[in-house]
Enzyme design. Structure first.
Site, PDB file in Angstrom:
ATOM      1  NE  ARG A   1      -3.196   2.221   3.625  1.00 38.56           N
ATOM      2  CZ  ARG A   1      -2.963   2.588   4.256  1.00 38.56           C
ATOM      3  NH1 ARG A   1      -1.680   2.504   4.907  1.00 38.56           N
ATOM      4  NH2 ARG A   1      -4.075   3.500   4.643  1.00 38.56           N
TER       5      ARG A   1
ATOM      6  CB  VAL B   1       0.308   1.297  -4.520  1.00 40.14           C
ATOM      7  CG1 VAL B   1      -0.414   1.912  -4.939  1.00 40.14           C
ATOM      8  CG2 VAL B   1       0.528  -0.105  -5.189  1.00 40.14           C
ATOM      9  NE  ARG B   2      -3.699   3.771  -0.552  1.00 45.48           N
ATOM     10  CZ  ARG B   2      -4.636   3.948   0.703  1.00 45.48           C
ATOM     11  NH1 ARG B   2      -4.655   4.164   1.557  1.00 45.48           N
ATOM     12  NH2 ARG B   2      -6.310   3.954  -0.435  1.00 45.48           N
TER      13      ARG B   2
ATOM     14  CB  SER C   1      10.115 -19.671  -8.696  1.00 53.14           C
ATOM     15  OG  SER C   1      11.391 -19.315  -9.251  1.00 53.14           O
TER      16      SER C   1
ATOM     17  CG  ASP D   1      12.413 -17.195   9.790  1.00 57.71           C
ATOM     18  OD1 ASP D   1      11.564 -16.916  11.211  1.00 57.71           O
ATOM     19  OD2 ASP D   1      12.435 -17.367   9.240  1.00 57.71           O
TER      20      ASP D   1
ATOM     21  CD  GLU E   1       9.221 -21.614  33.848  1.00 59.70           C
ATOM     22  OE1 GLU E   1       8.210 -21.789  33.292  1.00 59.70           O
ATOM     23  OE2 GLU E   1       8.699 -21.361  34.611  1.00 59.70           O
TER      24      GLU E   1
ATOM     25  NE  ARG F   1      13.613 -21.664  39.602  1.00 57.72           N
ATOM     26  CZ  ARG F   1      14.097 -22.780  38.766  1.00 57.72           C
ATOM     27  NH1 ARG F   1      15.218 -22.954  38.688  1.00 57.72           N
ATOM     28  NH2 ARG F   1      14.032 -22.029  37.509  1.00 57.72           N
TER      29      ARG F   1
ATOM     30  NE  ARG G   1       5.302 -18.732   7.173  1.00 58.70           N
ATOM     31  CZ  ARG G   1       6.120 -18.071   7.144  1.00 58.70           C
ATOM     32  NH1 ARG G   1       6.384 -16.888   6.987  1.00 58.70           N
ATOM     33  NH2 ARG G   1       6.902 -18.744   7.064  1.00 58.70           N
TER      34      ARG G   1
HETATM   35  P1  ATP Z   1      11.625 -16.553   3.656  1.00 58.10           P
HETATM   36  O1  ATP Z   1      12.668 -15.263   5.694  1.00 58.10           O
HETATM   37  O2  ATP Z   1      10.193 -15.929   4.897  1.00 58.10           O
HETATM   38  O3  ATP Z   1      11.567 -17.709   4.016  1.00 58.10           O
HETATM   39  P2  ATP Z   1      12.769 -15.688   1.861  1.00 58.10           P
HETATM   40  O4  ATP Z   1      13.038 -14.678   0.926  1.00 58.10           O
HETATM   41  O5  ATP Z   1      13.952 -16.149   3.184  1.00 58.10           O
HETATM   42  O6  ATP Z   1      11.775 -15.724   2.904  1.00 58.10           O
HETATM   43  P3  ATP Z   1      13.549 -18.189   0.041  1.00 58.10           P
HETATM   44  O7  ATP Z   1      12.151 -18.980  -0.479  1.00 58.10           O
HETATM   45  O8  ATP Z   1      14.944 -18.507   1.198  1.00 58.10           O
HETATM   46  O9  ATP Z   1      12.491 -17.578   0.877  1.00 58.10           O
HETATM   47  O10 ATP Z   1      13.490 -17.498  -1.033  1.00 58.10           O
HETATM   48  C1  ATP Z   1      12.386 -16.802  -1.878  1.00 58.10           C
HETATM   49  C2  ATP Z   1      12.889 -16.945  -3.408  1.00 58.10           C
HETATM   50  O11 ATP Z   1      13.273 -16.417  -3.504  1.00 58.10           O
HETATM   51  C3  ATP Z   1      13.038 -18.506  -3.911  1.00 58.10           C
HETATM   52  O12 ATP Z   1      12.258 -19.139  -4.414  1.00 58.10           O
HETATM   53  C4  ATP Z   1      14.026 -18.146  -5.390  1.00 58.10           C
HETATM   54  O13 ATP Z   1      12.793 -17.706  -6.400  1.00 58.10           O
HETATM   55  C5  ATP Z   1      14.653 -15.816  -4.985  1.00 58.10           C
HETATM   56  N1  ATP Z   1      16.264 -17.303  -4.693  1.00 58.10           N
HETATM   57  C6  ATP Z   1      16.264 -17.374  -3.511  1.00 58.10           C
HETATM   58  N2  ATP Z   1      18.182 -17.699  -3.404  1.00 58.10           N
HETATM   59  C7  ATP Z   1      18.096 -17.052  -5.039  1.00 58.10           C
HETATM   60  C8  ATP Z   1      19.439 -16.543  -5.138  1.00 58.10           C
HETATM   61  N3  ATP Z   1      20.505 -17.418  -4.661  1.00 58.10           N
HETATM   62  N4  ATP Z   1      19.236 -16.156  -6.603  1.00 58.10           N
HETATM   63  C9  ATP Z   1      18.224 -15.896  -7.323  1.00 58.10           C
HETATM   64  N5  ATP Z   1      16.813 -16.558  -6.678  1.00 58.10           N
HETATM   65  C10 ATP Z   1      16.917 -16.708  -5.620  1.00 58.10           C
END
Ligand code: ATP
Length: 323
Positions: A21, A24-25, A73, A127, A187, A211, A256
């Site tokens: 958001r 975009v804005r 991906s 994280d 604890e 304790r 989450r």
């Molecule tokens: P989270 O900490 O919430 O898991 P993240 O960004 O660390 O988030 P990842 O699954 O590690 O999550 O990465 C997300 C995406 O980023 C991957 O699925 C991939 O498409 C892309 N990515 C990760 N490492 C690389 C890399 N070395 N080169 C190019 N793309 C990458």
């Protein structure tokens, strides 16, 4: 620069919508057009992008998750995948990209920036393991969910004099478990950065009962080798010596999907707006984060693939507060 694109990548985090958001804005306020890329880098390669104006991002500030969808991906890690993404960005007339995500996502944004396309990253992962920022979008909300669970479990624990193991999300990082442990008054805390053995956990929980405590609760991050169920099994196997049993609660994805806290909405708004400022200033290959309560830019070379360490002082605080 006339048109930018934005995507969310990796694990979803409460506050990502606030960042979308704000991007975009802030962009609209500078006369820029915005395309929202659906499903992270996968959508960049599949060319699934939708125009986003101020009204398209109405009503999302208070919603967890990400209105754009997120994905992981493998294909994007290869140069051919990134070349396809660049071809789609060129075809759509996109001049720059904002990537909202964690460590892996920012490694991806750097890979794209190194191919000559202007990209800035926005620090977002529950994280809080990213360097270049004091805190990441989503962390505060995730800690609050864990603390609420601990508070509730302690009510039952106190009524029955029971022990509990609570497992939080955090593949490689124990930050959320540690902070929730301190804020919830656990604890013990066992995290990948300082893992405790089941023998030690059970002995320390037993000592807490001795304790005079009415409850004994340990918070475990999912990234540890000896998980919550392993600890409970160990306790059961040695029940005759130990004298109590442990009930397990695994928070998992419940952690989450919460409503973003005010802190995460503010952080998303500040970092999203900061990302547009960075692009307008001609910056690329930088992570937008928060340092000493000011929006900061850090070269992604200094961030990608590295992991923020947990503060040893906080580990010590967790132990002292459990006395
Ligand atoms: P989270 O900490 O919430 O898991 P993240 O960004 O660390 O988030 P990842 O699954 O590690 O999550 O990465 C997300 C995406 O980023 C991957 O699925 C991939 O498409 C892309 N990515 C990760 N490492 C690389 C890399 N070395 N080169 C190019 N793309 C990458």
């Amino acid at each position: 620069m006339k048109q930018i694109a934005v995507l969310t990548s990796g694990g979803d985090a409460p506050g990502m919508n606030a960042a979308i958001r704000a991007i975009v804005r802030r962009a609209v306020s500078e006369g820029l057009r915005v395309l929202g890329v659906q499903n992270g880098y996968a959508g960049l390669m599949a060319n699934t992008m939708i125009p986003l104006g101020s009204r398209e991002v109405s009503g999302i500030l208070q919603r967890g998750g990400t209105m754009l969808g997120s994905a992981r991906s493998e294909e994007f890690k290869f140069v051919e995948g990134r070349q396809r993404a660049l071809a789609n960005l060129a075809e759509r007339g996109v001049d720059a990209l904002v990537v909202i995500g964690g460590n892996g996502s920012q490694t991806g944004s750097l890979a794209l920036a190194e191919m000559g396309f202007p990209v800035v990253g926005v620090a977002s992962t529950i994280d809080n393991d990213l360097l270049g920022t004091d805190v990441t979008i989503g962390t505060d909300s995730a800690i609050n969910v864990a603390v609420e669970a601990i508070d509730r479990l302690k009510v039952t624990a106190e009524s029955h004099g029971r022990g509990f193991v609570v497992e939080t999300m955090g593949r490689d990082s124990g930050y959320v478990a540690l902070m929730a442990g301190i804020a919830g008054g656990a604890e013990l805390v066992s995290i990948p950065e300082q893992e405790l053995s089941p023998e030690q956990i059970v002995a320390d929980l037993g000592a807490a009962f001795e304790r005079g405590k009415r409850h004994a609760l340990v918070v475990v991050a999912e990234g540890v080798r000896c998980r919550a169920t392993d600890i409970a099994s160990y306790c059961e196997q040695h029940h005759s010596q130990v004298g109590f049993s442990l009930r397990v609660t695994i928070l998992g994805h419940v952690q989450r999907g919460s409503v973003p806290t005010a802190a995460d909405r503010l952080l998303g708004s500040r970092l999203g707006s900061g990302a547009i400022d960075a692009l307008l200033a001609g910056r690329s290959g930088v992570l937008v984060g928060l340092t000493n309560d000011a929006v900061s830019l850090t070269d992604i070379h200094e961030v990608g693939g590295k992991k923020k360490q947990v503060d040893a002082g906080l580990l010590s605080l967790a132990r002292t507060m459990a006395l």
